[in-house]
Design a protein around this motif. Structure first.
Motif, mmCIF file in Angstrom:
data_model
loop_
_atom_site.group_PDB
_atom_site.id
_atom_site.type_symbol
_atom_site.label_atom_id
_atom_site.label_comp_id
_atom_site.label_asym_id
_atom_site.label_seq_id
_atom_site.Cartn_x
_atom_site.Cartn_y
_atom_site.Cartn_z
ATOM 1 N N GLU A 1 -6.383 5.948 5.305
ATOM 2 C CA GLU A 1 -6.581 5.139 4.119
ATOM 3 C C GLU A 1 -5.467 5.356 3.107
ATOM 4 O O GLU A 1 -5.111 6.491 2.786
ATOM 5 N N PRO A 2 -4.894 4.272 2.559
ATOM 6 C CA PRO A 2 -3.865 4.433 1.525
ATOM 7 C C PRO A 2 -4.460 4.950 0.225
ATOM 8 O O PRO A 2 -5.657 4.807 -0.044
ATOM 9 N N GLU B 1 -2.429 0.709 -4.216
ATOM 10 C CA GLU B 1 -1.558 -0.452 -4.019
ATOM 11 C C GLU B 1 -0.604 -0.543 -5.194
ATOM 12 O O GLU B 1 -1.027 -0.420 -6.361
ATOM 13 N N TYR C 1 5.358 3.645 1.631
ATOM 14 C CA TYR C 1 4.829 2.310 1.390
ATOM 15 C C TYR C 1 4.658 1.573 2.716
ATOM 16 O O TYR C 1 5.563 1.569 3.558
ATOM 17 N N ASP D 1 0.848 -1.189 0.000
ATOM 18 C CA ASP D 1 0.000 0.000 0.000
ATOM 19 C C ASP D 1 0.885 1.242 0.000
ATOM 20 O O ASP D 1 1.999 1.219 0.529
#
Length: 403
Positions: free
Chosen positions: A308-309, A312, A328, A254
């Protein structure tokens, strides 16, 4: 090929103390040791940045540290394959092992300015990227290389955070050119009133191996109260051009996209510096991370924006052509930076850190020039609550697979 912590490397806490040879040494207090334990801070959505704000960088650059006593260091720590050289108001600690691999460490800043591992073609090659510019009063300001960034703050966020900054002192030198050379640095938070981290001690061990360079950090809290700790290791790797450079092994991780944070030693292209986000964006996480850094984290001002990322990583051979700055998470413990232009690669391995920082200025800059680099290194997305008597440790290992 994985590179693990060398078993021959002694634990920093077991070594004997030597005199600190600086004009303004940091005095380390003897405190009770503790098992390596640490609880994540409540509200784990806080994004930790071990990268300080631009204002802190400017202040650090303006304040000239006291000069190390180079003659004393040379006499006290003679042998072990280490030499000392005055560089302006600083001291360069030069290490070299038998196969020709070499590294330079600058004191009291704690900046690794050079790492030349022995290569397949028979000659050592510089893999770190540094720049030298004129600072306040005509003093040379060196940026880039490998820097160890630590910040400690009171658990309640009521006091400004403490950082070793440019106050690292040489504690010991161990090893020999036939094996490995280990340089241990130390720093401690002041005990005076107004510092919420009195009793916190930081140690950094930089070890040159024939096939690797290790930077190992240890922070011990000898105070009666807990402290919030965040840390990162920033490594500027020299490349021909980001267009010929790839990050291998980050697929499936992520990531969060943000502006580069600016510290005393980071190199940031001018277009990043001149950007002015609109007022509506001034309270978003990426902007606050870049401009406030540790202060925002330890004061709890970053909020839920970092939960929240953004996506991906779907590329296991990520090309650095495009301008990018990411954190990351859920990333492998080791990944590789490959530069096809210089026919070189470096494996970056971490211990004690959960996340990875990756910055690429992009390929619009001059080849082999000032901004021909990528900045990578382990970091934290959440602060660690370091309780009384507790110890935290983390490390980065740059492994040379071209040997």
């Amino acid at each position: 090929m994985a590179f693990c912590t060398p078993t021959a490397t002694p634990t920093p806490h077991t070594s004997s103390w030597k005199h600190v040879a600086f004009c303004n040494p940091s005095r380390l207090t003897a405190g009770a040791g503790g098992g390596q334990r640490g609880a994540r801070l409540a509200g784990a959505s806080l994004e930790v940045r071990a990268l300080a704000p631009a204002t802190a960088a400017d202040a650090a650059a303006a304040a000239a540290p006291s000069s190390p006593n180079v003659d004393y260091l040379a006499a006290e720590f003679a042998g072990h394959g280490v030499s000392f050289e005055a560089v302006g108001g600083s001291c360069a600690v030069k290490m070299e092992v038998r196969n020709g691999s070499a590294a330079h460490l600058l004191l009291p800043g704690g900046l690794v300015t050079s790492y030349k591992p022995a290569m397949w073609h028979g000659a050592p090659t510089e893999v770190l990227h540094t720049t030298v510019a004129e600072g306040p009063g005509g003093r040379a300001v060196i940026r880039g290389g490998v820097s160890m960034d630590l910040r400690c703050g009171a658990g309640d966020g009521g006091q400004p955070p403490w950082s070793p900054g440019g106050s690292w002192s040489l504690r010991d030198v161990r090893g020999s050119p036939t094996g490995f050379i280990e340089v241990e640095l130390a720093s401690a938070a002041p005990a005076e009133e107004g510092c919420g981290c009195g009793g916190v001690e930081a140690r950094c061990v930089v070890t040159l191996h024939p096939e690797a360079l290790a930077a190992e950090l240890t922070v011990r809290n000898s105070a009666a109260a807990g402290v919030a700790l965040s840390a990162a290791v920033s490594t500027h790797l020299r490349v021909s051009t980001p267009d010929a450079t790839y990050a291998v092994g980050l697929q499936g991780s992520d990531y969060r996209t943000m502006d580069p944070a600016r510290t005393e030693f980071t190199i940031v292209p001018p277009e990043f510096m001149s950007r002015s986000p609109p007022p509506a964006a001034a309270t978003t996480f990426p902007h606050r991370w870049a401009t406030e850094g540790f202060d925002a984290v330890l004061a709890g001002r970053l909020g839920a924006a970092a939960q929240e990322p953004d996506g991906e990583e779907d590329d296991d051979y990520k090309q650095m052509t495009a301008e990018m700055c990411r954190i990351y998470s859920h990333a492998p413990r080791q990944f590789t930076i490959i530069d096809r232009g210089r026919r070189n690669s470096i494996c970056v391995q971490r211990r004690g850190f959960e996340e990875v920082y990756v910055l690429s200025p992009g390929s619009k800059h001059q080849w082999y020039g000032r901004y021909a680099y990528v900045c990578v290194g382990p970091t934290m997305l959440e602060p660690i609550l370091l309780g009384p008597g507790a110890t935290w440790s983390g490390a980065q290992y740059l492994h040379n697979p071209n040997f």
